[in-house]
Each structure stands twice: as structure tokens, then as C-alpha cells.
Design a protein around this motif. Structure first.
Motif, PDB file in Angstrom:
ATOM      1  N   LEU A   5      -8.750  11.363 -18.200  1.00  0.00           N
ATOM      2  CA  LEU A   5      -7.883  10.263 -17.790  1.00  0.00           C
ATOM      3  C   LEU A   5      -7.078  10.731 -16.585  1.00  0.00           C
ATOM      4  N   ILE A   6      -7.240  10.046 -15.465  1.00  0.00           N
ATOM      5  CA  ILE A   6      -6.503  10.326 -14.238  1.00  0.00           C
ATOM      6  C   ILE A   6      -5.611   9.115 -14.014  1.00  0.00           C
ATOM      7  N   SER A   7      -4.284   9.328 -13.956  1.00  0.00           N
ATOM      8  CA  SER A   7      -3.381   8.174 -13.926  1.00  0.00           C
ATOM      9  C   SER A   7      -2.113   8.460 -13.138  1.00  0.00           C
ATOM     10  N   PHE A   8      -1.392   7.373 -12.873  1.00  0.00           N
ATOM     11  CA  PHE A   8      -0.091   7.476 -12.207  1.00  0.00           C
ATOM     12  C   PHE A   8       0.769   6.297 -12.645  1.00  0.00           C
ATOM     13  N   PRO A   9       2.097   6.519 -12.771  1.00  0.00           N
ATOM     14  CA  PRO A   9       2.992   5.391 -13.046  1.00  0.00           C
ATOM     15  C   PRO A   9       3.240   4.616 -11.755  1.00  0.00           C
ATOM     16  N   SER A  10       3.549   3.346 -11.886  1.00  0.00           N
ATOM     17  CA  SER A  10       3.763   2.490 -10.712  1.00  0.00           C
ATOM     18  C   SER A  10       4.788   3.066  -9.740  1.00  0.00           C
ATOM     19  N   ALA A  11       5.865   3.629 -10.270  1.00  0.00           N
ATOM     20  CA  ALA A  11       6.942   4.136  -9.409  1.00  0.00           C
ATOM     21  C   ALA A  11       6.488   5.286  -8.513  1.00  0.00           C
ATOM     22  N   ALA A  12       5.394   5.943  -8.864  1.00  0.00           N
ATOM     23  CA  ALA A  12       4.908   7.069  -8.057  1.00  0.00           C
ATOM     24  C   ALA A  12       4.219   6.618  -6.777  1.00  0.00           C
ATOM     25  N   MET A  13       3.767   5.384  -6.761  1.00  0.00           N
ATOM     26  CA  MET A  13       2.999   4.904  -5.609  1.00  0.00           C
ATOM     27  C   MET A  13       3.924   4.218  -4.610  1.00  0.00           C
ATOM     28  N   VAL A  14       4.442   5.030  -3.709  1.00  0.00           N
ATOM     29  CA  VAL A  14       5.334   4.536  -2.663  1.00  0.00           C
ATOM     30  C   VAL A  14       4.528   4.537  -1.361  1.00  0.00           C
ATOM     31  N   VAL A  15       4.151   3.356  -0.933  1.00  0.00           N
ATOM     32  CA  VAL A  15       3.281   3.218   0.238  1.00  0.00           C
ATOM     33  C   VAL A  15       4.058   2.497   1.334  1.00  0.00           C
ATOM     34  N   PRO A  16       4.095   3.079   2.527  1.00  0.00           N
ATOM     35  CA  PRO A  16       4.795   2.417   3.632  1.00  0.00           C
ATOM     36  C   PRO A  16       4.190   1.051   3.950  1.00  0.00           C
ATOM     37  N   GLU A  17       5.043   0.157   4.379  1.00  0.00           N
ATOM     38  CA  GLU A  17       4.614  -1.189   4.773  1.00  0.00           C
ATOM     39  C   GLU A  17       3.471  -1.082   5.777  1.00  0.00           C
ATOM     40  N   GLY A  18       2.470  -1.889   5.591  1.00  0.00           N
ATOM     41  CA  GLY A  18       1.344  -1.902   6.507  1.00  0.00           C
ATOM     42  C   GLY A  18       0.207  -0.968   6.123  1.00  0.00           C
ATOM     43  N   GLU A  19       0.388  -0.145   5.091  1.00  0.00           N
ATOM     44  CA  GLU A  19      -0.654   0.803   4.700  1.00  0.00           C
ATOM     45  C   GLU A  19      -1.394   0.405   3.424  1.00  0.00           C
ATOM     46  N   TRP A  20      -0.976  -0.686   2.783  1.00  0.00           N
ATOM     47  CA  TRP A  20      -1.592  -1.076   1.509  1.00  0.00           C
ATOM     48  C   TRP A  20      -3.087  -1.344   1.652  1.00  0.00           C
ATOM     49  N   GLU A  21      -3.495  -1.986   2.726  1.00  0.00           N
ATOM     50  CA  GLU A  21      -4.915  -2.277   2.917  1.00  0.00           C
ATOM     51  C   GLU A  21      -5.721  -0.988   2.998  1.00  0.00           C
ATOM     52  N   ALA A  22      -5.220  -0.006   3.731  1.00  0.00           N
ATOM     53  CA  ALA A  22      -5.904   1.280   3.855  1.00  0.00           C
ATOM     54  C   ALA A  22      -5.961   2.008   2.517  1.00  0.00           C
ATOM     55  N   VAL A  23      -4.874   1.933   1.745  1.00  0.00           N
ATOM     56  CA  VAL A  23      -4.847   2.576   0.428  1.00  0.00           C
ATOM     57  C   VAL A  23      -5.909   1.942  -0.468  1.00  0.00           C
ATOM     58  N   GLY A  24      -5.965   0.615  -0.492  1.00  0.00           N
ATOM     59  CA  GLY A  24      -6.973  -0.067  -1.300  1.00  0.00           C
ATOM     60  C   GLY A  24      -8.382   0.313  -0.886  1.00  0.00           C
ATOM     61  N   ARG A  25      -8.626   0.337   0.401  1.00  0.00           N
ATOM     62  CA  ARG A  25      -9.954   0.698   0.918  1.00  0.00           C
ATOM     63  C   ARG A  25     -10.313   2.136   0.517  1.00  0.00           C
TER      64      ARG A  25
END
Length: 113
Positions: A5-25
Motif C-alpha cells: 500500500l503506497i499512500s498519502f494524506p490529502s494535506a501532504a499534497m501541496v501543489v503550486p497553482e498551475g501545476e495540477w495538470e502536470a501532476v495528474g499527467r
């Protein structure tokens, strides 16, 4: 082979504005690689828009989860791998793609379930 099981809590994922698309990809690319390698079991994330309910042994339903436990949120992936070393390597790839640290645990899979 063990399931990890590889996991993370929501609060750990701090992504700068404008980078969400790249993170998803990037995250989907790692999952595609895991599928191609034949190690992917399942994955996803907790839908935080749907509140949990606590269902008792008697069938009683109460709003919310365990009052004493931290909330369960975030994302997870389960991979089936031959060694902890390979699990660490996949967790590192997922961490890089998601831009946050990942927790790694051996998943206590019950083959009779």
C-alpha cells in the motif's frame, strides 16, 4: 509476492497553482507504467465530498467515522511486487509524480476474501 500500500494524506499534497495538470499527467503515467509492468492491483482516492458513516455490529448507522481516529483521506495505490526494495522504488516514482512523500506499508491481503 506481496501487496504494498503506497499512500498519502490529502494535506501532504501541496501543489503550486498551475501545476495540477502536470501532476495528474505524471501520476497517471506512473500508474500506466505499473499496469504495463503487471504490478498494478488497484488505486484511487478517498472521495472527501462524501462524509463517512460508522456502521455498528448491530446495523446502527452514525454520521462520521471513529470519533477518536484521525480522518482517512488522500490517495492510495496497491501494487504487487516481489520485494520491499522494488516497493520502495515504485513509491519513489509515485512520490516524484505526486510531488509529495508517500507512506509504504505491506498490505495484509487475505486470499480468501
Amino acid at each position: 509476492m506481496a501487496k504494498y500500500l503506497i499512500s498519502f494524506p490529502s494535506a501532504a499534497m501541496v501543489v503550486p497553482e498551475g501545476e495540477w495538470e502536470a501532476v495528474g499527467r505524471d501520476a497517471h503515467a506512473v500508474i500506466d507504467e505499473a499496469k504495463a509492468a503487471g504490478v498494478y492491483v488497484f488505486g484511487g482516492g478517498i472521495d472527501e465530498g462524501v462524509p463517512p458513516v460508522l456502521v455498528g455490529a448491530d446495523g446502527a448507522v452514525a454520521e462520521g467515522g471513529y470519533p477518536w481516529a484521525p480522518p482517512l483521506d488522500g490517495g492510495f495505490t496497491v501494487l504487487e511486487l516481489p520485494s520491499r526494495e522494488e516497493a520502495v522504488a515504485w513509491a519513489a516514482r509515485i512520490a516524484k509524480a505526486c510531488r509529495c512523500d508517500q507512506e509504504l506499508r505491506v498490505f495484509g491481503f487475505d486470499p480468501q476474501s
